[in-house]
Design a protein around this motif. Structure first.
Motif, PDB file in Angstrom:
ATOM      1  N   LEU A  19       0.734  -0.905   0.084  1.00  0.00           N
ATOM      2  CA  LEU A  19      -0.271  -0.152  -0.136  1.00  0.00           C
ATOM      3  C   LEU A  19       0.618   1.565  -0.525  1.00  0.00           C
ATOM      4  CD1 LEU A  19      -2.459   1.466   0.375  1.00  0.00           C
ATOM      5  CD2 LEU A  19      -2.273   1.439   3.024  1.00  0.00           C
ATOM      6  N   ARG A  20       2.453   1.195   0.926  1.00  0.00           N
ATOM      7  CA  ARG A  20       2.497   2.000   1.145  1.00  0.00           C
ATOM      8  C   ARG A  20       3.355   2.820  -0.403  1.00  0.00           C
ATOM      9  NH1 ARG A  20       5.231   0.835   5.198  1.00  0.00           N
ATOM     10  NH2 ARG A  20       4.017   1.271   6.666  1.00  0.00           N
ATOM     11  N   ALA A  21       3.953   1.205  -1.039  1.00  0.00           N
ATOM     12  CA  ALA A  21       4.253   1.806  -2.395  1.00  0.00           C
ATOM     13  C   ALA A  21       3.626   2.122  -3.416  1.00  0.00           C
ATOM     14  CB  ALA A  21       5.399   0.619  -3.145  1.00  0.00           C
TER      15      ALA A  21
ATOM     16  N   PRO B 184      12.922  13.327  -1.011  1.00  0.00           N
ATOM     17  CA  PRO B 184      14.433  13.324  -0.586  1.00  0.00           C
ATOM     18  C   PRO B 184      14.770  12.014   0.288  1.00  0.00           C
ATOM     19  CG  PRO B 184      12.801  14.762  -0.340  1.00  0.00           C
ATOM     20  CD  PRO B 184      12.498  14.242  -1.313  1.00  0.00           C
ATOM     21  N   PHE B 185      13.731  11.114   0.069  1.00  0.00           N
ATOM     22  CA  PHE B 185      13.644  10.218   0.386  1.00  0.00           C
ATOM     23  C   PHE B 185      14.444   9.065   0.082  1.00  0.00           C
ATOM     24  CE2 PHE B 185       9.769  11.061   3.022  1.00  0.00           C
ATOM     25  CZ  PHE B 185      10.285  10.645   4.258  1.00  0.00           C
ATOM     26  N   LEU B 186      14.942   9.088  -1.683  1.00  0.00           N
ATOM     27  CA  LEU B 186      15.870   7.944  -2.158  1.00  0.00           C
ATOM     28  C   LEU B 186      17.310   7.760  -1.725  1.00  0.00           C
ATOM     29  CD1 LEU B 186      15.487   6.192  -5.069  1.00  0.00           C
ATOM     30  CD2 LEU B 186      16.043   9.038  -6.539  1.00  0.00           C
ATOM     31  N   ILE B 187      17.538   8.650  -1.047  1.00  0.00           N
ATOM     32  CA  ILE B 187      19.440   8.749  -1.766  1.00  0.00           C
ATOM     33  C   ILE B 187      19.272   8.007  -0.166  1.00  0.00           C
ATOM     34  CG2 ILE B 187      21.210   9.133  -0.707  1.00  0.00           C
ATOM     35  CD1 ILE B 187      21.026   9.840  -3.315  1.00  0.00           C
ATOM     36  N   PRO B 188      18.909   7.543   0.872  1.00  0.00           N
ATOM     37  CA  PRO B 188      18.276   7.256   2.622  1.00  0.00           C
ATOM     38  C   PRO B 188      17.397   5.967   1.924  1.00  0.00           C
ATOM     39  CG  PRO B 188      17.598   9.729   2.397  1.00  0.00           C
ATOM     40  CD  PRO B 188      16.915   8.938   1.339  1.00  0.00           C
ATOM     41  N   ALA B 189      16.789   5.549   1.230  1.00  0.00           N
ATOM     42  CA  ALA B 189      16.445   4.311   0.867  1.00  0.00           C
ATOM     43  C   ALA B 189      17.296   3.517  -0.182  1.00  0.00           C
ATOM     44  CB  ALA B 189      15.452   4.685  -0.354  1.00  0.00           C
TER      45      ALA B 189
ATOM     46  N   ALA C 217       9.329   2.568   0.424  1.00  0.00           N
ATOM     47  CA  ALA C 217       7.915   1.713   1.594  1.00  0.00           C
ATOM     48  C   ALA C 217       8.959   0.782   2.223  1.00  0.00           C
ATOM     49  CB  ALA C 217       7.001   1.600   0.359  1.00  0.00           C
ATOM     50  N   ALA C 218       9.925  -0.314   1.778  1.00  0.00           N
ATOM     51  CA  ALA C 218      10.368  -0.904   2.461  1.00  0.00           C
ATOM     52  C   ALA C 218      11.010  -0.730   3.560  1.00  0.00           C
ATOM     53  CB  ALA C 218      10.974  -1.860   1.493  1.00  0.00           C
ATOM     54  N   ALA C 219      11.963   0.362   3.604  1.00  0.00           N
ATOM     55  CA  ALA C 219      12.754   1.303   4.594  1.00  0.00           C
ATOM     56  C   ALA C 219      12.366   1.817   5.552  1.00  0.00           C
ATOM     57  CB  ALA C 219      13.379   1.579   3.569  1.00  0.00           C
ATOM     58  N   TRP C 220      10.676   2.553   5.196  1.00  0.00           N
ATOM     59  CA  TRP C 220       9.679   3.081   6.201  1.00  0.00           C
ATOM     60  C   TRP C 220       9.630   2.244   7.568  1.00  0.00           C
ATOM     61  CZ3 TRP C 220       8.048   7.506   4.089  1.00  0.00           C
ATOM     62  CH2 TRP C 220       7.359   8.097   4.965  1.00  0.00           C
TER      63      TRP C 220
END
Length: 540
Positions: free
Chosen positions: A121-123, A281-286, A337-340
């Motif tokens: 769902l998040r993805a 902004p979440f891409l590099i941390p992911a 979504a999976a790293a969240w």
């Protein structure tokens, strides 16, 4: 919070995702003109010519055969044109909308098989609110169909691994049929990214192997789906082989066949990642999170899919276009979504970088709302009502998002971001883009001019032929430089001429039939004109 949405045996959240994405993709889509960019009008014109000529074997752009791509996308668009009875943009746009809804559903499917329903769902929410994903779904594009067929193939492979021997044959057949559809959409160009998904996913999975006779049968099935069209085209027009060879080798590097492809530097795609906004902004941390877990097969597959695909498109392919990144967007959404859950796990301290990233993402909503409130004041062509409503809603929702971010350490930003971005997208794509596209395409002028044309040829003077031809209704035409216009009019004095007034002013033998001024939402203006020979003599 996502676990409470799901009940055993019910995937109602998938339906909600499709409804949200469908709203963003379809809102005021009917009647939105092509830009003439991203090859949208070319694809629509080829499909319309198929319907009108009755030749569903050889694609044609106007009167010229077009062998550069297989016909699956044209067949789907032409079929929708037959069903709807429409000759305008709608059949091609619906092709992309349906394709991207399939991509969204397959992203859900793959994420669920890898990480479970909450991540799925998040993805889906993240993917359906990425700017470029929504933007491309509203264009008549071959790459939307390509991405859909690739995702069906990948989804079947993921399900094959999840089910093991239980449904082995079914999923191999599904993957094989989807693989054939990939080839019939755009040739072999999608195969490297598919290989980057399939190899780390299937390597060492012994329980899913086919027996030799099953493998041969699957290969024959794929060849039966792929080869007939190529054989028919070669039988009718053998010169198509030269075009296919140029298309294949021209994508992979410099040689004598690659002269027509524009080249870009290896870093071309890096700034194109801005299309993932507001989630960039979440891409590099992911990516860092995925790299730290690269020894786990699921994360290795995601890294191979996105990083491997990105490097291949950047370093190996000599042809680079923004929408070539579309097959990588699901991988980015799934990684974030999976790293969240780990980033915001209860009882842990949220890292500073993640807090900053979540603040940037949620902050884009009220900032975007304020920009939307100011744009109509700066540019009178921007529609005030929709932009002011969207701006007020986005600011209010952004305040809610900021409060949620402060209370929950950042993990509760998804609902306000999704809702706020949806409000902004509806105003942007539904009200501003149609006005902008009318200006870029010249559709208001061309549609009016089409009603003034007779049975004689139209002479287009230094214009974009596919765009002009599409909106004039595909009349007989000539595309000529200004120096040859007098000669062509001498051959047929009753021909009409479509040109810009500044060009027509240099041709003193023309008289205007109609001149229209087109205005963009940003205050720019340009003119287009329909002309005829002064005092033409009817030779019929």
């Amino acid at each position: 919070m996502f676990d409470r949405i799901f009940k055993p045996g019910a995937d109602r959240a998938l339906l909600a995702l499709l409804l949200l994405a469908g709203l963003l993709m379809l809102y005021r889509l009917d009647g939105t003109a092509h830009k003439g960019r991203y090859d949208d009008v070319d694809r629509a014109l080829v499909a319309r010519t198929m319907v009108e000529s009755g030749d569903w074997v050889v694609p044609r752009l106007g009167i010229h055969p077009l062998f550069t791509k297989p016909p699956l996308m044209y067949w789907i668009t032409a079929g929708l044109g037959k069903i709807t009875g429409r000759r305008d943009e709608l059949p091609g746009d619906l092709t992309s909308v349906l394709s991207m809804l399939i991509v969204l559903a397959c992203t859900w499917w793959i994420a669920r098989s890898m990480f479970g329903k909450p991540v799925a769902l998040r993805a889906g929410l993240i993917l359906s609110t990425m700017y470029f994903f929504v933007d491309m779904s509203r264009h008549t594009l071959m790459d939307t169909v390509l991405t859909a067929t690739m995702m069906i193939c990948a989804g079947a492979l993921f399900q094959l691994v999840a089910d093991g021997q239980r449904s082995r044959s079914v999923w191999w057949v599904a993957a094989g049929v989807a693989f054939a559809a990939v080839i019939m959409t755009k040739g072999p160009v999608g195969l490297p990214v598919l290989a980057l998904i399939a190899v780390p996913l299937l390597w060492g999975q012994r329980g899913i192997r086919l027996r030799w006779w099953q493998g041969v049968g699957l290969l024959l099935l794929m060849l039966a789906l792929i080869l007939p069209w190529f054989i028919l085209v070669l039988h009718r027009m053998p010169e198509a082989a030269d075009v296919w060879r140029a298309e294949l080798f021209g994508r992979m590097g410099e040689n004598e066949l690659t002269g027509t492809w524009p080249t870009h530097p290896a870093w071309f795609y890096i700034p194109q990642l801005v299309g993932t906004m507001p989630w960039l902004p979440f891409l590099i941390p992911a990516l860092g999170f995925a790299w730290s877990r690269r020894k786990q097969r699921t994360w290795l597959v995601l890294l191979s899919w996105f990083v491997g695909g990105f490097l291949f498109l950047s370093l190996v392919s000599s042809s680079k276009r923004t929408f070539y990144l579309l097959p990588l967007y699901p991988a980015m959404a799934i990684m974030i979504a999976a790293a969240w859950p780990t980033w915001f796990a209860p009882g842990t301290v949220v890292k500073r970088g993640i807090r900053i990233a979540s603040a940037l993402v949620v902050g884009m909503v009220p900032v975007g709302g304020l920009i939307f409130l100011g744009l109509p004041l700066r540019y009178p062509g921007v529609p005030r009502g929709p932009f002011w409503v969207a701006g007020i809603l986005a600011v209010a929702i952004g305040v809610w998002g900021v409060r949620s971010w402060r209370r929950s350490r950042g993990e509760a930003v998804i609902p306000p971001v999704v809702i706020g971005v949806a409000c902004l997208f509806l105003a942007w794509f539904g009200h501003l883009v149609p006005r902008e596209n009318d200006y870029i395409s010249g559709r208001p002028f061309l549609s009016e001019a089409a009603r003034m044309l007779g049975p004689h040829k139209v002479i287009m003077v230094e214009l974009r032929v596919p765009l002009t031809l599409f909106y004039l209704g595909s009349p007989p035409y000539l595309n000529e430089p200004r120096d040859l216009v007098r000669t062509r009019l001498a051959e047929d004095p009753l021909s009409k001429v479509v040109a810009k007034p500044e060009i027509a002013a240099q041709l003193d033998f023309l008289t205007p039939v109609m001149i229209r001024t087109l205005k963009s939402p940003w205050g720019e203006t340009r003119q287009m004109g329909l002309y005829q020979l002064q005092d033409p003599v009817d030779r019929d």
